[in-house]
Scaffold this active site. Structure first.
Site, mmCIF file in Angstrom:
data_model
loop_
_atom_site.group_PDB
_atom_site.id
_atom_site.type_symbol
_atom_site.label_atom_id
_atom_site.label_comp_id
_atom_site.label_asym_id
_atom_site.label_seq_id
_atom_site.Cartn_x
_atom_site.Cartn_y
_atom_site.Cartn_z
ATOM 1 N N LYS A 1 -4.366 -3.042 16.460
ATOM 2 C CA LYS A 1 -4.979 -2.034 15.590
ATOM 3 C C LYS A 1 -6.061 -1.243 16.327
ATOM 4 O O LYS A 1 -6.271 -0.051 16.050
ATOM 5 C CB LYS A 1 -5.544 -2.695 14.327
ATOM 6 C CG LYS A 1 -4.498 -3.408 13.481
ATOM 7 C CD LYS A 1 -3.308 -2.532 13.113
ATOM 8 C CE LYS A 1 -3.574 -1.665 11.901
ATOM 9 N NZ LYS A 1 -2.351 -0.963 11.435
ATOM 10 N N SER B 1 -7.777 -1.066 10.769
ATOM 11 C CA SER B 1 -8.046 -2.392 10.206
ATOM 12 C C SER B 1 -9.466 -2.855 10.490
ATOM 13 O O SER B 1 -10.015 -2.604 11.567
ATOM 14 C CB SER B 1 -7.064 -3.408 10.799
ATOM 15 O OG SER B 1 -7.416 -4.727 10.449
ATOM 16 N N ILE C 1 10.315 2.083 12.884
ATOM 17 C CA ILE C 1 9.431 2.902 13.716
ATOM 18 C C ILE C 1 9.556 2.557 15.195
ATOM 19 O O ILE C 1 9.077 3.312 16.044
ATOM 20 C CB ILE C 1 7.953 2.813 13.268
ATOM 21 C CG1 ILE C 1 7.439 1.366 13.329
ATOM 22 C CG2 ILE C 1 7.769 3.434 11.892
ATOM 23 C CD1 ILE C 1 5.933 1.248 13.090
ATOM 24 N N ILE D 1 0.835 -1.204 0.000
ATOM 25 C CA ILE D 1 0.000 0.000 0.000
ATOM 26 C C ILE D 1 0.869 1.252 0.000
ATOM 27 O O ILE D 1 0.611 2.211 -0.737
ATOM 28 C CB ILE D 1 -0.968 -0.004 1.205
ATOM 29 C CG1 ILE D 1 -1.946 -1.170 1.098
ATOM 30 C CG2 ILE D 1 -1.733 1.319 1.294
ATOM 31 C CD1 ILE D 1 -2.862 -1.346 2.305
ATOM 32 N N GLY E 1 8.428 -4.714 3.488
ATOM 33 C CA GLY E 1 8.462 -3.951 2.241
ATOM 34 C C GLY E 1 9.671 -4.355 1.408
ATOM 35 O O GLY E 1 10.546 -5.103 1.868
ATOM 36 N N VAL F 1 -7.378 -5.362 1.381
ATOM 37 C CA VAL F 1 -6.856 -4.630 0.228
ATOM 38 C C VAL F 1 -6.037 -5.574 -0.655
ATOM 39 O O VAL F 1 -5.304 -6.435 -0.162
ATOM 40 C CB VAL F 1 -5.976 -3.451 0.698
ATOM 41 C CG1 VAL F 1 -5.551 -2.600 -0.499
ATOM 42 C CG2 VAL F 1 -6.722 -2.601 1.728
ATOM 43 N N TYR G 1 -3.169 -9.248 16.596
ATOM 44 C CA TYR G 1 -3.124 -8.201 15.579
ATOM 45 C C TYR G 1 -4.304 -7.242 15.731
ATOM 46 O O TYR G 1 -4.135 -6.012 15.714
ATOM 47 C CB TYR G 1 -3.135 -8.823 14.179
ATOM 48 C CG TYR G 1 -3.266 -7.806 13.062
ATOM 49 C CD1 TYR G 1 -2.194 -6.994 12.721
ATOM 50 C CD2 TYR G 1 -4.466 -7.659 12.356
ATOM 51 C CE1 TYR G 1 -2.305 -6.052 11.705
ATOM 52 C CE2 TYR G 1 -4.586 -6.732 11.341
ATOM 53 C CZ TYR G 1 -3.503 -5.921 11.023
ATOM 54 O OH TYR G 1 -3.629 -4.984 10.029
ATOM 55 N N ARG H 1 -8.806 -21.150 10.016
ATOM 56 C CA ARG H 1 -7.621 -20.547 10.620
ATOM 57 C C ARG H 1 -7.977 -19.858 11.935
ATOM 58 O O ARG H 1 -8.991 -19.162 12.028
ATOM 59 C CB ARG H 1 -7.056 -19.512 9.637
ATOM 60 C CG ARG H 1 -5.589 -19.300 9.686
ATOM 61 C CD ARG H 1 -5.110 -18.515 8.484
ATOM 62 N NE ARG H 1 -5.800 -17.230 8.345
ATOM 63 C CZ ARG H 1 -5.440 -16.289 7.474
ATOM 64 N NH1 ARG H 1 -4.433 -16.515 6.663
ATOM 65 N NH2 ARG H 1 -6.095 -15.154 7.401
#
Length: 330
Positions: A153, A125, A62, A17, A41, A179, A149, A284
């Site tokens: 978020k 998310s 970060i 993204i 990335g 996405v 996760y 899952r």
């Protein structure tokens, strides 16, 4: 003010993204700083931008607040895409997911606050909806998270809200719904479902579906997401900031329907793909059965107007995959 006088920091800018956002804003003649540690990335995603005088790449993490301060220096806006995605990854390694997604997010908020950034737009998310069963998903009705996760978020949203109230920052969270599109990585244990299915089918191998294939998702093409980010960044409606929005197309597709569509589009390049068998495996852990977004709020307050349906996006994505992944599957 000319676009070239405005600097946008894109964290995770070498990712799927993030690199699409880098392309878009460089094309619009903004200064763009891409900040990425290249953990998920890839340098190849931004290689074509490195010689552009408006583009700067900073390799950094970060999780290091000083690196965040260096990256955000002089930036007017931040698009925060950096995160460790994937529900299964978070189940297997919740500590690292938390360090990146919560600790790193807080570092970026603090660095952006101290740098006087005008607006901080971040990737939220759809996983935040958790065990909420109502469809479509509406922003102010969420359930309990179903994975580490999802917890991270949701904590991002809480921190952003607090920084708005306590420090007067302008933040906008974009809850992305599944996405997909060009440059999405098909490799690795935590690859997203569409590129993984595409690369498997291109190799004439059977894709493995988790469950019976009737789980459904609101698959969202990358160009719709880019549009949402731009409209979040520059929206002048004072009621549009310090809140969160669903970013999706607003239709749901089962995994079985997804595979049928992928086989149809891939078969135009290789007819043998239509005969590849599908394998079904166990469900899952942490997966949400069904996901469908209401995008009314984003339409009303941001002027969000998604241009690509799932089918239109898939057709464009498959063309890209065929041209770029084919050598990898031979």
């Amino acid at each position: 003010m000319e676009n070239s006088e405005l600097k946008i920091l894109i964290t995770g800018g070498a990712g799927f993204i993030g690199s699409a956002l880098c392309d878009y804003f460089i094309d619009k003649k903004f200064q763009v700083v891409c900040f990425d540690n290249l953990a998920t990335g890839h340098k190849k995603n931004i290689e074509h931008l490195l010689s552009n005088p408006l583009f700067k790449f900073i390799e950094g993490d970060i999780r290091n607040v000083e690196s965040c301060r260096e990256a955000v220096a002089g930036a007017s806006y931040v698009l925060h895409e950096a995160a460790l995605g994937s529900v299964p990854r978070s189940v297997n390694d919740p500590i690292t997911t938390n360090d990146v997604n919560v600790g790193g997010f807080l570092n970026m908020l603090v660095a952006s606050r101290d740098a006087g950034v005008k607006r901080f737009v971040y990737a939220a998310s759809s996983s935040t909806y958790g065990d909420s069963t109502g469809l479509p998903k509406v922003e102010d009705v969420i359930g309990k998270p179903l994975s580490p996760y999802a917890v991270t978020k949701y904590v991002n949203e809480l921190y952003a809200d607090v920084f708005g109230k306590v420090y007067g920052m302008e933040t906008i969270g974009l809850r992305y719904f599944n996405v997909f599109g060009r440059r999405q990585d098909p490799n690795g244990a935590y690859a997203a479902v569409i590129p993984k299915f595409v690369s498997t089918l291109m190799a004439h191998q059977s894709p493995v579906v988790n469950g019976d294939g009737n789980f459904s998702r609101d698959f969202t093409y990358i160009d719709n997401v880019v549009q949402a980010n731009e409209r979040a960044l520059f929206n002048t409606n004072t009621n549009a900031v310090n809140t969160v929005y669903n970013v999706a197309f607003g239709e749901r597709t089962t995994l079985n329907s997804l595979i049928t569509a992928l086989k149809k589009y891939l078969a135009t390049y290789d007819p043998a793909i239509k005969d590849v068998e599908i394998v079904y495996g166990p469900e899952r852990t942490g997966d949400v059965p069904h996901s469908l977004a209401s995008i009314d709020k984003a339409k009303e307050l941001l002027g969000y107007d998604p241009q690509f349906s799932m089918e239109q996006g898939l057709e464009a994505a498959v063309e890209w995959y065929w041209n770029n992944l084919k050598p990898l599957t031979k």
